[in-house]
Design a protein around this motif. Structure first.
Motif, PDB file in Angstrom:
ATOM      1  N   GLY A   3      47.750  28.587  34.920  1.00 29.93           N
ATOM      2  CA  GLY A   3      46.432  28.131  35.332  1.00 29.93           C
ATOM      3  C   GLY A   3      45.430  29.251  35.520  1.00 29.93           C
ATOM      4  O   GLY A   3      45.787  30.431  35.583  1.00 29.93           O
ATOM      5  N   PRO A   4      44.161  28.879  35.635  1.00 25.43           N
ATOM      6  CA  PRO A   4      43.088  29.874  35.740  1.00 25.43           C
ATOM      7  C   PRO A   4      42.717  30.257  37.176  1.00 25.43           C
ATOM      8  O   PRO A   4      41.717  30.930  37.387  1.00 25.43           O
ATOM      9  CB  PRO A   4      41.921  29.153  35.061  1.00 25.43           C
ATOM     10  CG  PRO A   4      42.133  27.714  35.407  1.00 25.43           C
ATOM     11  CD  PRO A   4      43.622  27.511  35.477  1.00 25.43           C
ATOM     12  N   SER A   5      43.510  29.840  38.162  1.00 27.78           N
ATOM     13  CA  SER A   5      43.126  30.066  39.561  1.00 27.78           C
ATOM     14  C   SER A   5      43.197  31.528  39.981  1.00 27.78           C
ATOM     15  O   SER A   5      42.700  31.898  41.054  1.00 27.78           O
ATOM     16  CB  SER A   5      44.013  29.235  40.485  1.00 27.78           C
ATOM     17  OG  SER A   5      45.373  29.623  40.371  1.00 27.78           O
ATOM     18  N   PHE A   6      43.796  32.387  39.149  1.00 28.38           N
ATOM     19  CA  PHE A   6      43.897  33.808  39.506  1.00 28.38           C
ATOM     20  C   PHE A   6      42.685  34.611  39.038  1.00 28.38           C
ATOM     21  O   PHE A   6      42.625  35.827  39.282  1.00 28.38           O
ATOM     22  CB  PHE A   6      45.178  34.410  38.916  1.00 28.38           C
ATOM     23  CG  PHE A   6      46.440  33.763  39.405  1.00 28.38           C
ATOM     24  CD1 PHE A   6      46.852  33.904  40.719  1.00 28.38           C
ATOM     25  CD2 PHE A   6      47.220  32.992  38.557  1.00 28.38           C
ATOM     26  CE1 PHE A   6      48.006  33.304  41.178  1.00 28.38           C
ATOM     27  CE2 PHE A   6      48.374  32.388  38.992  1.00 28.38           C
ATOM     28  CZ  PHE A   6      48.770  32.538  40.319  1.00 28.38           C
ATOM     29  N   ASP A   7      41.721  33.982  38.369  1.00 27.78           N
ATOM     30  CA  ASP A   7      40.555  34.718  37.857  1.00 27.78           C
ATOM     31  C   ASP A   7      39.813  35.457  38.962  1.00 27.78           C
ATOM     32  O   ASP A   7      39.528  36.667  38.858  1.00 27.78           O
ATOM     33  CB  ASP A   7      39.577  33.757  37.160  1.00 27.78           C
ATOM     34  CG  ASP A   7      40.108  33.232  35.838  1.00 27.78           C
ATOM     35  OD1 ASP A   7      41.242  33.583  35.472  1.00 27.78           O
ATOM     36  OD2 ASP A   7      39.376  32.473  35.173  1.00 27.78           O
ATOM     37  N   LEU A   8      39.448  34.729  40.016  1.00 30.92           N
ATOM     38  CA  LEU A   8      38.645  35.332  41.086  1.00 30.92           C
ATOM     39  C   LEU A   8      39.380  36.455  41.808  1.00 30.92           C
ATOM     40  O   LEU A   8      38.808  37.540  41.987  1.00 30.92           O
ATOM     41  CB  LEU A   8      38.197  34.241  42.062  1.00 30.92           C
ATOM     42  CG  LEU A   8      37.319  34.704  43.232  1.00 30.92           C
ATOM     43  CD1 LEU A   8      36.038  35.371  42.717  1.00 30.92           C
ATOM     44  CD2 LEU A   8      36.979  33.533  44.150  1.00 30.92           C
ATOM     45  N   PRO A   9      40.636  36.265  42.245  1.00 31.18           N
ATOM     46  CA  PRO A   9      41.316  37.393  42.892  1.00 31.18           C
ATOM     47  C   PRO A   9      41.531  38.591  41.967  1.00 31.18           C
ATOM     48  O   PRO A   9      41.447  39.745  42.422  1.00 31.18           O
ATOM     49  CB  PRO A   9      42.655  36.792  43.347  1.00 31.18           C
ATOM     50  CG  PRO A   9      42.817  35.533  42.573  1.00 31.18           C
ATOM     51  CD  PRO A   9      41.447  35.036  42.307  1.00 31.18           C
ATOM     52  N   ILE A  10      41.787  38.346  40.682  1.00 21.73           N
ATOM     53  CA  ILE A  10      41.932  39.480  39.752  1.00 21.73           C
ATOM     54  C   ILE A  10      40.621  40.241  39.644  1.00 21.73           C
ATOM     55  O   ILE A  10      40.591  41.489  39.657  1.00 21.73           O
ATOM     56  CB  ILE A  10      42.404  38.976  38.367  1.00 21.73           C
ATOM     57  CG1 ILE A  10      43.871  38.541  38.420  1.00 21.73           C
ATOM     58  CG2 ILE A  10      42.204  40.055  37.302  1.00 21.73           C
ATOM     59  CD1 ILE A  10      44.378  37.928  37.130  1.00 21.73           C
ATOM     60  N   ALA A  11      39.509  39.510  39.548  1.00 19.48           N
ATOM     61  CA  ALA A  11      38.198  40.168  39.447  1.00 19.48           C
ATOM     62  C   ALA A  11      37.902  40.995  40.692  1.00 19.48           C
ATOM     63  O   ALA A  11      37.438  42.145  40.593  1.00 19.48           O
ATOM     64  CB  ALA A  11      37.111  39.116  39.220  1.00 19.48           C
ATOM     65  N   LEU A  12      38.159  40.442  41.872  1.00 17.02           N
ATOM     66  CA  LEU A  12      37.921  41.200  43.105  1.00 17.02           C
ATOM     67  C   LEU A  12      38.857  42.399  43.197  1.00 17.02           C
ATOM     68  O   LEU A  12      38.478  43.466  43.700  1.00 17.02           O
ATOM     69  CB  LEU A  12      38.092  40.290  44.316  1.00 17.02           C
ATOM     70  CG  LEU A  12      37.019  39.204  44.494  1.00 17.02           C
ATOM     71  CD1 LEU A  12      37.395  38.259  45.622  1.00 17.02           C
ATOM     72  CD2 LEU A  12      35.656  39.837  44.764  1.00 17.02           C
ATOM     73  N   GLY A  13      40.088  42.250  42.692  1.00 12.86           N
ATOM     74  CA  GLY A  13      41.009  43.377  42.667  1.00 12.86           C
ATOM     75  C   GLY A  13      40.515  44.485  41.756  1.00 12.86           C
ATOM     76  O   GLY A  13      40.640  45.682  42.074  1.00 12.86           O
ATOM     77  N   MET A  14      39.930  44.116  40.591  1.00 11.01           N
ATOM     78  CA  MET A  14      39.362  45.128  39.693  1.00 11.01           C
ATOM     79  C   MET A  14      38.190  45.850  40.342  1.00 11.01           C
ATOM     80  O   MET A  14      38.053  47.084  40.214  1.00 11.01           O
ATOM     81  CB  MET A  14      38.909  44.456  38.394  1.00 11.01           C
ATOM     82  CG  MET A  14      40.029  44.092  37.439  1.00 11.01           C
ATOM     83  SD  MET A  14      39.356  43.449  35.880  1.00 11.01           S
ATOM     84  CE  MET A  14      40.874  43.262  34.925  1.00 11.01           C
TER      85      MET A  14
END
Length: 511
Positions: free
Chosen positions: A77-88
């Motif tokens: 699923g795409p639910s990890f988009d936001l945390p990955i972006a904030l991690g970057m």
């Protein structure tokens, strides 16, 4: 630099924490995601890179490695988009990574940086509260759903920039709250009511008895007699959902993506009516990463199967275990998932392929062999799990034109609730038996004792009316429910006589 962000994923009906590690270093400009990601997760690197640029941030210029832990469970699923972006952003030192600690974050990103709605937020919120987190950052469309969980600070973020500014302390967002009791009351009203049903008093009584005892019901009748109309009104006379039941049901609908935007709770009893072409997996649930099927989406509600003989034989046979156990287990190589599925089965069918067998106004053109084959599409073991089957005749003209209204669903529901309360008191302390329909053999012997006259009537039904042996226990269970509706301590002759009427398929002319 290395940054850590916390999120979550759903397995079955519960969520588990996922730690997202983002490391931005030197080397060739490539982004690698590890930790058993599916295709949607792998594609997030392209969505995130574009969303970063369109939100005013720099995209990584070197090698970026993203690890989703635990690494031995498949993520989808795409639910990890936001945390990955904030991690970057944190790994590139545009955000203090220490400020991310304590927050659980989930959301899909559009290329513009907008945060989109995701599935499974309610179990994620319950998991985040149990973990004692500082707050949960989610899309605005999921805020109502997450705010149902008391004791958790829910922060809806509309864009990636807004989420980054909030974490950095540059933007203040008030925790989102709702009045659960008010939402529950506002959404617990039903659109259908039994006052709309013209005539069919016998069928309405049978439905009331079925609901009062938790019995499964099969209605037989020609087309246009109101079988579907009756079935759609069954949830309106079931006892109201408790908050605990509503949360269980909402979790399942959230995981399946069946909640409407901004819907906080499933406050009404579910009514699911799958098409007869539904597959086994569609009914039970399944997939590479199993998701709930129709039987689980009907949890604490009604599963309506219209044109029952038209369903695939395999699809009907897989219903036997869920009807018996109230849970369905989906086994896959990666995991074995158990979904709850305590539902009332309501089914409808025509008496023959053309639909007009025993109809006095239409001629039936089916041969006895065709009728027998049609009926035999429903196996004996499945019929064993249906306590009540009735005939629904065509509505009389005088009933159609009558201006008198029948009883409302609210009035019928009050009688049902009183009968259910009697059963709850009777079976108090039993983990498995909660209503008359779930009684086992020893419970039937204990609670369904008959007097001499009632016993003689039941003997006559079995011997002279050619009722099948399986009908014996079913009649006793239904008679117990009829006695509960009447407030009677003992099962009387009249209760047995009424229960005998609800065994249409056991009569001689069907055999």
């Amino acid at each position: 630099m290395l940054a850590k962000v916390f999120s979550g994923a759903v397995l079955g009906v519960d969520a588990y924490p996922v730690e997202i590690e983002v490391n931005c270093g030197h080397g060739e400009p490539v982004t690698v995601i590890v930790g058993l990601p599916d295709v949607a997760v792998k594609e997030s690197k392209d969505r995130v890179a574009t969303a970063l640029i369109n939100s005013g941030f720099e995209a990584p210029k070197g090698r970026t490695t993203i690890n989703l832990a635990p690494a031995d469970v498949k993520k989808e699923g795409p639910s990890f988009d936001l945390p990955i972006a904030l991690g970057m952003i944190a790994a590139l030192e545009d955000l203090d990574g220490a400020k991310l600690a304590g927050y659980y974050i989930a959301g899909e990103l559009a290329l513009s940086g907008e945060v989109r709605r995701i599935r499974g937020v309610l179990p994620l919120a319950i998991m985040a509260r149990a973990a004692g987190c500082r707050g949960l950052l989610i899309p605005p469309d999921n805020a109502d759903e997450a705010a149902v969980v008391e004791g958790l600070a829910v922060y809806p973020v509309a864009t990636l920039r807004q989420a980054a500014d909030f974490i950095a302390g540059l933007l203040t967002i008030a925790p989102y709250r709702i009045d659960v009791a008010q939402v529950f009351a506002a959404n617990s009203l039903y659109d259908e009511d039994f006052t709309d049903v013209k005539g069919q008093e016998f069928a309405k009584r049978a439905v009331e008895v079925a609901v009062a005892g938790g019995h499964n019901l099969l209605a037989l009748g020609p087309p246009g007699t109101g079988k579907t109309m009756l079935a759609k009104r069954v949830p309106s006379i079931l006892p109201p959902l408790t908050l605990e039941e509503a949360l269980e049901t909402t979790k399942i609908h959230s995981i399946a993506g069946a909640l409407a935007p901004h819907q906080a709770l499933v406050a009404r009893r579910p009514f699911r009516s799958p098409h007869h072409t539904v597959s086994d997996a569609g009914l039970l649930g399944g997939g590479t990463q199993p998701v709930p099927g129709e039987v689980s989406l009907a949890h604490h509600g009604v599963l309506f199967l219209d044109e029952l003989p038209e369903f695939h034989r395999n699809a009907l046979e897989v219903l036997r275990q869920p009807l018996e156990d109230g849970v369905v287990t989906v086994a896959r190589v990666a995991a074995t998932i158990t979904f709850p599925c305590q539902f009332m089965l309501v089914a409808a069918m025509n008496p023959c392929p053309c639909g007009y067998y025993s109809d006095p106004k239409h001629e039936c053109r089916c041969t006895p062999q065709q009728i027998r084959r049609y009926r035999n599409r429903i196996s004996g073991p499945l019929l064993d799990r249906i306590d009540i089957h009735i005939e629904v005749p065509a509505v009389r003209y005088q009933d159609l034109v009558s201006v008198e209204k029948g009883e409302s669903s609210a009035v019928i529901r009050e009688r049902v609730i009183r009968a259910r309360q009697i059963q709850q008191e009777r079976f108090k302390g039993s983990a498995r038996v909660h209503c008359n329909a779930t009684m086992r053999s020893r419970d039937i012997h204990k609670y369904c004792a008959l007097g001499p006259e009632a016993q003689e009537m039941l003997k006559m039904a079995i011997t002279e009316l050619n009722f099948s042996a399986r009908a014996y226990d079913r009649i006793l269970k239904v008679a117990r429910t009829i006695a509960d509706l009447a407030g009677a301590e003992q099962i009387e002759t009249a209760h047995v006589a009424e229960a005998i009427q609800y065994r249409s398929l056991d009569r001689q002319y069907w055999i």
